[in-house]
Motif scaffolding. Structure first.
Motif, mmCIF file in Angstrom:
data_model
loop_
_atom_site.group_PDB
_atom_site.id
_atom_site.type_symbol
_atom_site.label_atom_id
_atom_site.label_comp_id
_atom_site.label_asym_id
_atom_site.label_seq_id
_atom_site.Cartn_x
_atom_site.Cartn_y
_atom_site.Cartn_z
ATOM 1 N N ASP A 1 0.838 -1.209 0.000
ATOM 2 C CA ASP A 1 0.000 0.000 0.000
ATOM 3 C C ASP A 1 0.869 1.254 0.000
ATOM 4 O OD1 ASP A 1 -2.312 -1.373 -0.092
ATOM 5 O OD2 ASP A 1 -2.854 -1.130 2.019
ATOM 6 N N LYS B 1 1.795 4.753 1.194
ATOM 7 C CA LYS B 1 1.548 5.481 2.437
ATOM 8 C C LYS B 1 1.308 6.968 2.147
ATOM 9 C CE LYS B 1 4.050 2.397 5.542
ATOM 10 N NZ LYS B 1 5.050 2.302 6.634
ATOM 11 N N HIS C 1 -11.443 5.289 7.511
ATOM 12 C CA HIS C 1 -11.177 3.965 8.085
ATOM 13 C C HIS C 1 -12.131 3.671 9.232
ATOM 14 C CE1 HIS C 1 -9.065 1.431 11.112
ATOM 15 N NE2 HIS C 1 -8.785 0.684 10.048
ATOM 16 N N GLN D 1 -1.798 2.097 8.440
ATOM 17 C CA GLN D 1 -0.688 1.985 7.494
ATOM 18 C C GLN D 1 0.489 1.194 8.047
ATOM 19 O OE1 GLN D 1 -0.709 5.785 4.627
ATOM 20 N NE2 GLN D 1 -0.093 6.334 6.700
ATOM 21 N N GLY E 1 -2.151 -3.401 4.582
ATOM 22 C CA GLY E 1 -3.321 -2.679 5.066
ATOM 23 C C GLY E 1 -3.977 -3.396 6.225
ATOM 24 N N LEU F 1 -4.988 2.407 0.179
ATOM 25 C CA LEU F 1 -5.920 2.059 1.242
ATOM 26 C C LEU F 1 -7.207 2.871 1.116
ATOM 27 C CD1 LEU F 1 -6.710 0.643 3.850
ATOM 28 C CD2 LEU F 1 -5.379 2.347 5.121
#
Length: 546
Positions: free
Chosen positions: A442, A444, A457, A494, A499, A526
């Protein structure tokens, strides 16, 4: 008087006097004259139980068994007769005839025109059954009362080390006594030195006078100019033979046509490389040479190395064995490179951190799983099928946690997702798919974008938790039994290159098609993955039946 009437009279008399062995013997003889061999065997068996030390009873039983084509059992009874009466010439001749039939049945499928070495899967190894039969009779044939005339029926003398019987590989009387008398205390060199030369198995050179030189194996493999000396058990020095007379081609696996590596012997007496035999049993549970069924051998997985063969290889072909080992190690190193050539299991979509149990039954995948375990990587890739390329361009690496084998060769492999990858090139190896890959991570983010991702999230996680709690109990129980509970929310989404784990758990649980799952699996953002999951949750919540 007709035989049937005689049988009825004898039977009536026997019923009146059941302890009469002579009547029982007479009825068994009448059964054989009438060709009722199975009934003759029953009467003879009863007679042997009634009079266990009567040689005529055992001879009668042996004859009936032979007539009934049960030669293995007949041979045992003939040896019992000889143990009780070693000088019975008639029984010796009958036993010799049955013994020849037993051995001829072993060779009926062999190509008699092809010379084979006793240490390869040839005539000698095919004799594993008759020696196994004779081994059970060793205590009887070696009783103190046995005369020297009975020696030709002795187990030790009729089946010398190397496998051939005294009829198939004749020896001189002195050499035969030497092989039989020295027993298991002899060293390997002494045993090999005392063996008769095989028929064309090892290459021989002829001297200037045209006489054929007998074969004595050297103590080690050396240059053609070197010579070695072998001593027998009696201390006599053998003839000096050039070491190059021992050809490595005589000790090649008939499957891979290379020098034996980790040799194993099958119950039918043939020797193969361990991995060559395993690959053949993946496709068919029969011996590759004689086609004897090896289902029981496969079920027990008792692949024990043949120590005699290994010692022969190490002692006489040390250089060739070292080269063979080097090639094997290079192959294992190539197979363990999980970037250049990753084995691919084409099945379903797998996700990082999510268990993925597999039922393996195809031969190609049996081989693939076994190689993953042998190399020590215990990893392989999982991809869904693709009509054009064979398998998709994205997948997930799986880590093998446990393998449970079934008697027929199938297995259940307990795996768990490890990391995602992108396929760079497609390939194949020994029937299964392979590919060159690069691992996905992923991307960042920082600053305001990170704050936005954290907020998204938390929101999507709460939405997923509410959806799961709203499911019916039976659906929740099925999900919990297979995937476990919803993982907790990560403080730092992260932290892992893959993820949050709960995202993958949710993707595995949600009713999505493989292509939709693959699209989300390939994302390296993400934020994009969370947005896609949120859309799916909104869709399934609206479509859920009330």
């Amino acid at each position: 008087m007709p035989m049937k009437m005689q049988q009825e009279l004898v039977t009536e008399s026997y019923l009146n006097v059941p302890s009469s062995g002579s009547l029982l013997c007479q009825r068994a003889e009448l059964h054989m004259e009438m060709r009722n061999f199975s009934q003759a065997v029953q009467d003879a068996n009863s007679l042997c139980r009634l009079k266990p030390l009567w040689t005529k009873a055992h001879c009668l039983k042996a004859t009936a068994l032979s007539k009934a084509d049960r030669n293995d059992e007949a041979l045992q009874e003939y040896f019992l007769c000889l143990a009780l009466n070693p000088d019975w010439t008639k029984v010796k001749l009958e036993a010799q005839k049955v013994l020849s039939e037993v051995f001829s049945s072993v060779f009926e499928n062999e190509d008699m025109s092809t010379p084979l070495h006793p240490l390869q899967g040839g005539f000698a190894n095919r004799l594993i059954k008759p020696p196994a039969l004779l081994q059970t009779l060793r205590p009887l044939t070696q009783k103190p009362g046995c005369s020297s005339q009975d020696s030709e029926f002795s187990v030790a003398k009729s089946t010398p080390v190397g496998g051939s019987s005294s009829e198939l590989c004749p020896m001189s009387p002195a050499k035969s006594d030497q092989v039989a008398g020295e027993g298991s205390s002899k060293s390997l060199t002494e045993v090999l030195a005392s063996l008769p030369a095989p028929h064309g198995g090892l290459k021989r050179k002829h001297s200037s006078d045209g006489a054929s030189s007998p074969f004595n194996p050297p103590s080690k493999l050396s240059r053609p100019d070197d010579v070695n000396t072998v001593q027998t058990a009696s201390g006599r020095e053998g003839r000096v033979v050039p070491a190059h007379l021992l050809d490595s081609g005589d000790l090649e696996c008939s499957l891979c046509m290379r020098l034996f590596y980790e040799p194993v012997a099958t119950p039918c007496g043939h020797t193969f490389c361990l991995r060559c035999l395993e690959r053949c049993l993946d496709h068919n549970p029969n011996c590759p040479l004689c086609k004897e069924n090896l289902s029981e051998y496969l079920a027990t997985r008792g692949y024990n190395k043949t120590f005699l063969m290994e010692e022969v290889l190490q002692r006489y072909l040390g250089d060739e064995l070292a080269e063979r080992k080097k090639i094997h190690e290079e192959e294992m190193k190539e197979l363990s490179n999980l970037n250049q050539e990753v084995p691919i299991f084409v099945c379903t979509t797998a996700f990082p951190t999510i268990p993925c149990p597999l039922h393996v039954f195809e031969p190609r995948y049996r081989l693939m799983i076994r190689r993953c375990m042998e190399t020590g990587t215990k990893q392989f890739g999982m991809c869904i099928a693709d009509e054009l390329k064979g398998f998709a361009d994205y997948g997930c690496m799986l880590q093998v946690r446990d393998v449970k084998f079934f008697p027929d060769g199938r297995s259940v492999v307990d795996t768990i997702g490890v990391s995602r990858f992108k396929v760079l090139s497609h390939g194949q190896r020994d029937g299964y798919n392979t590919c060159k890959i690069e691992y996905l991570e992923d991307r960042k983010v920082e600053g305001e974008e990170l704050a936005e991702v954290l907020k998204l999230h938390d929101s999507v996680y709460e939405q997923a938790n509410n959806w799961f709690r709203s499911l019916k109990d039976n659906m929740k129980n099925q999900i919990l039994s297979h995937f476990g509970h919803l993982p907790s929310k990560d403080p730092d989404p992260q932290a892992s290159p893959e993820g949050p784990a709960w995202c993958w758990w949710l993707l595995a649980v949600l009713p999505l098609e493989n292509r939709a799952q693959l699209t989300i699996l390939a994302m390296n953002s993400l934020k994009d993955r969370l947005i896609a999951i949120r859309r799916v949750l909104i869709f399934v919540t609206r479509k859920r039946p009330r």
